[in-house]
Design a protein around this motif. Structure first.
Motif: not given
Length: 248
Positions: A10-19, A141-145
């Motif tokens: 949901p947050d911008t930093a986490s989205r950037r990390a996933c991308l 384990l099981a992280t979005p990244v």
């Protein structure tokens, strides 16, 4: 619900990390895509050369994401072997993915069943090896990244497979048998596997699996391949466990 989709965090930093993880996964798998593409081209050519219609070859390419199984069942189909034998042979060759996906389960245990099945369907030998080498010892384990790193590997791999397999189907009439594409595909796969054998567990896995596969050539239904996969994985795990105990 968050657990029902592949949405980013949901947050911008986490989205950037996933991308970033998605892009990194694509970069990590890019060398293997060379072998994947050649193998797809060979499989597409082989299906049509064996007498299969273009339409049937296209359907199998989309439904069956396994060049090893496709090439293995072609002789059985050509000799009109019983359907149960074709399915049994295909199961034996692809049984290694039961082991692979069981190893990936802890990383995707929080996802719905349909997502785990989809992620398992697009799994590949190279993707599994790269993913486990990167995250096997990760404490969390099981992280979005982790999930998006995996998706970054399997998505371009599947696209390259489909593109080159379909190209092989339509170009099969232009490819002479003297080109020996099967040998070229084997060399391409070796070019990917050999550089990955940099650690003792990985080297043990490659050598033990190769030895068992060579000895098991005499076994029916390509059972030697299944035995090689099981022995390679077990041998690698035992060596890795021994190293872990030695360090502690």
């Amino acid at each position: 619900m968050a657990s029902e989709s592949f949405e980013l965090a949901p947050d911008t930093a986490s989205r950037r990390a996933c991308l970033d993880a998605f892009r990194e996964g694509a970069r990590e798998i890019s060398p293997a895509i060379v072998a994947n593409s050649v193998w797809g081209l060979v499989t597409g050519v082989a299906m049509v050369k064996s007498g299969m219609s273009v339409l049937m070859a296209l359907v199998i390419t989309v439904v069956v994401y396994s060049g090893t199984m496709q090439l293995m069942v072609l002789p059985l189909l050509a000799t009109q072997a019983p359907l149960w034998l074709v399915f049994m042979a295909g199961f034996m060759v692809n049984a290694r993915f039961v082991i692979f996906n069981a190893g990936l389960y802890p990383f995707f245990r929080d996802r719905p069943v349909w997502q785990r099945m989809a992620l398992g369907f697009f799994n590949s030998d190279a993707a599994f090896a790269i993913y486990m080498a990167r995250y096997a010892d990760c404490p969390t384990l099981a992280t979005p990244v982790q999930r998006w790193f995996y998706i970054g590997m399997i998505f371009p791999s599947w696209l390259s497979w489909e593109a080159f397999s379909i190209a092989g189907i339509y170009l099969s009439t232009l490819v002479p048998v003297s080109w020996s594409l099967e040998f070229a595909a084997s060399l391409a796969i070796l070019a990917i596997v050999v550089p990955m054998a940099r650690t003792r567990p990985m080297l043990t896995t490659v050598l033990s699996a190769g030895a068992v596969a060579w000895v098991g050539q005499v076994l029916p239904l390509r059972l030697g391949l299944l035995a090689a996969v099981v022995v390679g994985i077990v041998a690698g795990m035992l060596v890795e466990r021994h190293q872990h105990r030695a360090r502690t």
